[in-house]
Design a protein around this motif. Structure first.
Motif, PDB file in Angstrom:
ATOM      1  N   ALA A   1      13.738   8.175  -3.899  1.00 56.64           N
ATOM      2  CA  ALA A   1      13.700   9.568  -3.427  1.00 56.64           C
ATOM      3  C   ALA A   1      12.372   9.963  -2.782  1.00 56.64           C
ATOM      4  O   ALA A   1      12.372  10.577  -1.707  1.00 56.64           O
ATOM      5  CB  ALA A   1      14.068  10.521  -4.559  1.00 56.64           C
ATOM      6  N   PRO A   2      11.210   9.660  -3.376  1.00 58.23           N
ATOM      7  CA  PRO A   2       9.950  10.080  -2.740  1.00 58.23           C
ATOM      8  C   PRO A   2       9.723   9.429  -1.368  1.00 58.23           C
ATOM      9  O   PRO A   2       9.085  10.012  -0.500  1.00 58.23           O
ATOM     10  CB  PRO A   2       8.868   9.621  -3.722  1.00 58.23           C
ATOM     11  CG  PRO A   2       9.553   9.315  -4.990  1.00 58.23           C
ATOM     12  CD  PRO A   2      10.982   9.019  -4.665  1.00 58.23           C
ATOM     13  N   PHE A   3      10.258   8.245  -1.161  1.00 60.60           N
ATOM     14  CA  PHE A   3      10.100   7.556   0.122  1.00 60.60           C
ATOM     15  C   PHE A   3      11.021   8.148   1.173  1.00 60.60           C
ATOM     16  O   PHE A   3      10.644   8.259   2.336  1.00 60.60           O
ATOM     17  CB  PHE A   3      10.348   6.066  -0.054  1.00 60.60           C
ATOM     18  CG  PHE A   3       9.325   5.397  -0.938  1.00 60.60           C
ATOM     19  CD1 PHE A   3       8.154   4.895  -0.401  1.00 60.60           C
ATOM     20  CD2 PHE A   3       9.531   5.313  -2.312  1.00 60.60           C
ATOM     21  CE1 PHE A   3       7.198   4.318  -1.208  1.00 60.60           C
ATOM     22  CE2 PHE A   3       8.586   4.723  -3.126  1.00 60.60           C
ATOM     23  CZ  PHE A   3       7.413   4.229  -2.570  1.00 60.60           C
TER      24      PHE A   3
ATOM     25  N   ALA B   1       0.830  -1.211   0.000  1.00 56.86           N
ATOM     26  CA  ALA B   1       0.000   0.000   0.000  1.00 56.86           C
ATOM     27  C   ALA B   1       0.861   1.256   0.000  1.00 56.86           C
ATOM     28  O   ALA B   1       0.541   2.238  -0.693  1.00 56.86           O
ATOM     29  CB  ALA B   1      -0.937  -0.006   1.203  1.00 56.86           C
ATOM     30  N   HIS B   2       1.961   1.238   0.743  1.00 58.00           N
ATOM     31  CA  HIS B   2       2.870   2.391   0.773  1.00 58.00           C
ATOM     32  C   HIS B   2       3.479   2.608  -0.615  1.00 58.00           C
ATOM     33  O   HIS B   2       3.525   3.734  -1.119  1.00 58.00           O
ATOM     34  CB  HIS B   2       3.937   2.171   1.835  1.00 58.00           C
ATOM     35  CG  HIS B   2       4.735   3.383   2.144  1.00 58.00           C
ATOM     36  ND1 HIS B   2       6.062   3.306   2.482  1.00 58.00           N
ATOM     37  CD2 HIS B   2       4.426   4.708   2.174  1.00 58.00           C
ATOM     38  CE1 HIS B   2       6.512   4.524   2.716  1.00 58.00           C
ATOM     39  NE2 HIS B   2       5.546   5.390   2.526  1.00 58.00           N
ATOM     40  N   TRP B   3       3.953   1.543  -1.244  1.00 56.14           N
ATOM     41  CA  TRP B   3       4.508   1.625  -2.601  1.00 56.14           C
ATOM     42  C   TRP B   3       3.463   2.181  -3.565  1.00 56.14           C
ATOM     43  O   TRP B   3       3.740   3.097  -4.338  1.00 56.14           O
ATOM     44  CB  TRP B   3       4.999   0.249  -3.047  1.00 56.14           C
ATOM     45  CG  TRP B   3       5.322   0.113  -4.508  1.00 56.14           C
ATOM     46  CD1 TRP B   3       4.592  -0.549  -5.450  1.00 56.14           C
ATOM     47  CD2 TRP B   3       6.462   0.638  -5.204  1.00 56.14           C
ATOM     48  NE1 TRP B   3       5.202  -0.473  -6.683  1.00 56.14           N
ATOM     49  CE2 TRP B   3       6.360   0.249  -6.559  1.00 56.14           C
ATOM     50  CE3 TRP B   3       7.565   1.393  -4.819  1.00 56.14           C
ATOM     51  CZ2 TRP B   3       7.308   0.596  -7.513  1.00 56.14           C
ATOM     52  CZ3 TRP B   3       8.505   1.739  -5.785  1.00 56.14           C
ATOM     53  CH2 TRP B   3       8.373   1.343  -7.112  1.00 56.14           C
ATOM     54  N   GLN B   4       2.260   1.646  -3.508  1.00 52.82           N
ATOM     55  CA  GLN B   4       1.198   2.082  -4.420  1.00 52.82           C
ATOM     56  C   GLN B   4       0.826   3.547  -4.214  1.00 52.82           C
ATOM     57  O   GLN B   4       0.497   4.249  -5.164  1.00 52.82           O
ATOM     58  CB  GLN B   4      -0.048   1.196  -4.261  1.00 52.82           C
ATOM     59  CG  GLN B   4       0.139  -0.217  -4.751  1.00 52.82           C
ATOM     60  CD  GLN B   4       0.422  -0.302  -6.237  1.00 52.82           C
ATOM     61  OE1 GLN B   4      -0.037   0.498  -7.036  1.00 52.82           O
ATOM     62  NE2 GLN B   4       1.218  -1.284  -6.621  1.00 52.82           N
ATOM     63  N   SER B   5       0.884   4.034  -2.983  1.00 50.27           N
ATOM     64  CA  SER B   5       0.461   5.410  -2.707  1.00 50.27           C
ATOM     65  C   SER B   5       1.534   6.454  -2.982  1.00 50.27           C
ATOM     66  O   SER B   5       1.215   7.616  -3.202  1.00 50.27           O
ATOM     67  CB  SER B   5      -0.017   5.531  -1.259  1.00 50.27           C
ATOM     68  OG  SER B   5       1.063   5.405  -0.364  1.00 50.27           O
ATOM     69  N   VAL B   6       2.812   6.047  -2.990  1.00 52.57           N
ATOM     70  CA  VAL B   6       3.903   7.021  -3.114  1.00 52.57           C
ATOM     71  C   VAL B   6       4.650   6.932  -4.451  1.00 52.57           C
ATOM     72  O   VAL B   6       5.061   7.945  -5.004  1.00 52.57           O
ATOM     73  CB  VAL B   6       4.904   6.870  -1.938  1.00 52.57           C
ATOM     74  CG1 VAL B   6       6.094   7.788  -2.099  1.00 52.57           C
ATOM     75  CG2 VAL B   6       4.199   7.122  -0.606  1.00 52.57           C
ATOM     76  N   ALA B   7       4.804   5.736  -4.972  1.00 54.70           N
ATOM     77  CA  ALA B   7       5.639   5.541  -6.167  1.00 54.70           C
ATOM     78  C   ALA B   7       5.061   6.227  -7.404  1.00 54.70           C
ATOM     79  O   ALA B   7       3.845   6.303  -7.583  1.00 54.70           O
ATOM     80  CB  ALA B   7       5.819   4.057  -6.439  1.00 54.70           C
ATOM     81  N   ASP B   8       5.947   6.704  -8.231  1.00 53.62           N
ATOM     82  CA  ASP B   8       5.595   7.271  -9.522  1.00 53.62           C
ATOM     83  C   ASP B   8       4.958   6.170 -10.391  1.00 53.62           C
ATOM     84  O   ASP B   8       5.429   5.033 -10.374  1.00 53.62           O
ATOM     85  CB  ASP B   8       6.890   7.787 -10.176  1.00 53.62           C
ATOM     86  CG  ASP B   8       6.647   8.451 -11.503  1.00 53.62           C
ATOM     87  OD1 ASP B   8       6.397   7.732 -12.503  1.00 53.62           O
ATOM     88  OD2 ASP B   8       6.732   9.690 -11.558  1.00 53.62           O
ATOM     89  N   PRO B   9       3.912   6.489 -11.152  1.00 54.10           N
ATOM     90  CA  PRO B   9       3.269   5.471 -11.993  1.00 54.10           C
ATOM     91  C   PRO B   9       4.243   4.766 -12.945  1.00 54.10           C
ATOM     92  O   PRO B   9       4.101   3.564 -13.195  1.00 54.10           O
ATOM     93  CB  PRO B   9       2.209   6.259 -12.771  1.00 54.10           C
ATOM     94  CG  PRO B   9       1.884   7.418 -11.876  1.00 54.10           C
ATOM     95  CD  PRO B   9       3.182   7.764 -11.194  1.00 54.10           C
ATOM     96  N   GLU B  10       5.224   5.498 -13.471  1.00 54.91           N
ATOM     97  CA  GLU B  10       6.221   4.871 -14.352  1.00 54.91           C
ATOM     98  C   GLU B  10       7.034   3.828 -13.607  1.00 54.91           C
ATOM     99  O   GLU B  10       7.391   2.786 -14.167  1.00 54.91           O
ATOM    100  CB  GLU B  10       7.152   5.925 -14.949  1.00 54.91           C
ATOM    101  CG  GLU B  10       6.495   6.803 -15.984  1.00 54.91           C
ATOM    102  CD  GLU B  10       7.476   7.816 -16.567  1.00 54.91           C
ATOM    103  OE1 GLU B  10       8.693   7.574 -16.544  1.00 54.91           O
ATOM    104  OE2 GLU B  10       6.993   8.849 -17.048  1.00 54.91           O
ATOM    105  N   HIS B  11       7.354   4.107 -12.348  1.00 52.91           N
ATOM    106  CA  HIS B  11       8.134   3.152 -11.545  1.00 52.91           C
ATOM    107  C   HIS B  11       7.300   1.921 -11.203  1.00 52.91           C
ATOM    108  O   HIS B  11       7.809   0.804 -11.227  1.00 52.91           O
ATOM    109  CB  HIS B  11       8.652   3.824 -10.279  1.00 52.91           C
ATOM    110  CG  HIS B  11       9.565   4.963 -10.562  1.00 52.91           C
ATOM    111  ND1 HIS B  11       9.778   5.977  -9.669  1.00 52.91           N
ATOM    112  CD2 HIS B  11      10.317   5.274 -11.654  1.00 52.91           C
ATOM    113  CE1 HIS B  11      10.619   6.851 -10.181  1.00 52.91           C
ATOM    114  NE2 HIS B  11      10.951   6.452 -11.395  1.00 52.91           N
TER     115      HIS B  11
END
Length: 118
Positions: free
Chosen positions: A112-114, A22-32
Protein backbone atom coordinates in the motif's frame (compact mmCIF):
# COMPACT_ATOMS: atom_id res chain seq x y z
CA UNK A 1 32.80 -0.04 -19.13
CA UNK A 2 32.65 -2.33 -22.12
CA UNK A 3 34.94 -2.37 -25.16
CA UNK A 4 32.96 0.49 -26.75
CA UNK A 5 33.31 2.69 -23.67
CA UNK A 6 29.67 2.19 -22.63
CA UNK A 7 28.46 1.46 -19.12
CA UNK A 8 28.57 -2.31 -18.70
CA UNK A 9 25.31 -4.31 -18.44
CA UNK A 10 26.32 -5.63 -15.02
CA UNK A 11 26.64 -2.06 -13.73
CA UNK A 12 23.04 -1.29 -14.74
CA UNK A 13 21.82 -4.42 -12.92
CA UNK A 14 23.73 -3.43 -9.77
CA UNK A 15 22.26 0.08 -9.92
CA UNK A 16 18.73 -1.23 -10.38
CA UNK A 17 19.12 -3.47 -7.34
CA UNK A 18 20.59 -0.67 -5.18
CA UNK A 19 17.74 1.64 -6.14
CA UNK A 20 15.11 -1.00 -5.37
CA UNK A 21 16.63 -1.76 -1.96
CA UNK A 22 16.91 1.95 -1.12
CA UNK A 23 13.26 2.48 -2.10
CA UNK A 24 12.17 -0.44 0.12
CA UNK A 25 14.27 0.85 3.02
CA UNK A 26 12.90 4.40 2.72
CA UNK A 27 9.19 3.54 2.36
CA UNK A 28 8.50 0.19 4.05
CA UNK A 29 7.14 -0.03 7.56
CA UNK A 30 9.83 -1.18 10.04
CA UNK A 31 7.72 -4.23 10.95
CA UNK A 32 7.58 -5.25 7.28
CA UNK A 33 11.33 -4.79 6.87
CA UNK A 34 11.82 -7.10 9.85
CA UNK A 35 9.40 -9.74 8.55
CA UNK A 36 10.10 -9.90 4.80
CA UNK A 37 12.76 -9.60 2.17
CA UNK A 38 12.61 -9.52 -1.62
CA UNK A 39 14.49 -11.54 -4.23
CA UNK A 40 14.82 -10.81 -7.94
CA UNK A 41 12.97 -13.22 -10.18
CA UNK A 42 13.52 -11.53 -13.54
CA UNK A 43 15.19 -8.48 -15.12
CA UNK A 44 14.06 -7.06 -18.45
CA UNK A 45 16.25 -4.20 -19.64
CA UNK A 46 15.93 -2.00 -22.70
CA UNK A 47 19.14 -0.21 -23.66
CA UNK A 48 17.98 2.87 -25.56
CA UNK A 49 21.09 5.07 -25.68
CA UNK A 50 24.65 4.56 -24.56
CA UNK A 51 25.94 6.04 -21.33
CA UNK A 52 29.67 6.62 -21.13
CA UNK A 53 32.10 7.35 -18.34
CA UNK A 54 31.48 10.86 -17.03
CA UNK A 55 27.86 11.02 -18.23
CA UNK A 56 25.35 12.09 -15.60
CA UNK A 57 22.10 10.17 -15.39
CA UNK A 58 19.10 10.45 -13.11
CA UNK A 59 17.26 7.34 -11.92
CA UNK A 60 13.54 7.21 -11.26
CA UNK A 61 11.75 4.18 -9.79
CA UNK A 62 8.15 3.18 -9.27
CA UNK A 63 6.17 0.01 -8.67
CA UNK A 64 3.63 -1.79 -10.84
CA UNK A 65 -0.11 -1.67 -10.36
CA UNK A 66 -0.73 -4.76 -8.27
CA UNK A 67 1.14 -7.83 -7.07
CA UNK A 68 0.51 -11.22 -8.61
CA UNK A 69 0.75 -13.69 -5.77
CA UNK A 70 4.27 -13.39 -4.37
CA UNK A 71 5.53 -11.39 -7.35
CA UNK A 72 5.61 -7.68 -7.93
CA UNK A 73 6.98 -5.48 -10.72
CA UNK A 74 9.32 -2.55 -10.21
CA UNK A 75 10.36 -0.12 -12.90
CA UNK A 76 13.52 1.96 -13.14
CA UNK A 77 14.37 4.50 -15.81
CA UNK A 78 17.74 6.21 -16.25
CA UNK A 79 17.60 9.56 -18.05
CA UNK A 80 20.54 11.59 -19.34
CA UNK A 81 21.11 15.33 -18.93
CA UNK A 82 19.43 15.82 -22.31
CA UNK A 83 16.19 14.41 -20.85
CA UNK A 84 16.34 11.30 -23.04
CA UNK A 85 16.03 7.81 -21.62
CA UNK A 86 19.22 5.78 -21.60
CA UNK A 87 17.95 2.60 -19.98
CA UNK A 88 14.55 1.30 -18.89
CA UNK A 89 14.18 -1.71 -16.65
CA UNK A 90 11.26 -3.82 -15.49
CA UNK A 91 12.26 -6.11 -12.68
CA UNK A 92 10.10 -8.75 -11.08
CA UNK A 93 10.62 -9.37 -7.37
CA UNK A 94 9.18 -12.03 -5.05
CA UNK A 95 8.49 -11.47 -1.37
CA UNK A 96 9.90 -13.98 1.10
CA UNK A 97 8.70 -14.46 4.66
CA UNK A 98 11.81 -14.42 6.84
CA UNK A 99 10.24 -16.76 9.43
CA UNK A 100 9.57 -19.56 6.94
CA UNK A 101 12.10 -18.65 4.21
CA UNK A 102 9.29 -19.21 1.69
CA UNK A 103 7.49 -16.97 -0.79
CA UNK A 104 4.12 -15.63 0.32
CA UNK A 105 1.32 -13.68 -1.35
CA UNK A 106 2.22 -9.97 -1.10
CA UNK A 107 0.19 -8.62 1.83
CA UNK A 108 -1.90 -5.55 0.85
CA UNK A 109 -0.55 -3.56 3.80
CA UNK A 110 3.04 -4.15 2.62
CA UNK A 111 2.47 -2.79 -0.86
CA UNK A 112 0.00 0.00 0.00
CA UNK A 113 2.63 2.68 0.83
CA UNK A 114 4.37 2.05 -2.51
CA UNK A 115 1.15 2.26 -4.50
CA UNK A 116 0.28 5.55 -2.77
CA UNK A 117 3.44 7.09 -4.28
CA UNK A 118 2.47 6.40 -7.88
Amino acid sequence: MDELGHVNNAVWIQLVQKIAVAHWQSVADPEHKAAYYWVVVRHQIDYLRAAREGDRVVARTWVGDAPQGARFDRFVEFTGEDGKSRVRCRTQWAIIDKATARPIRVPPEVIAPFLAQV
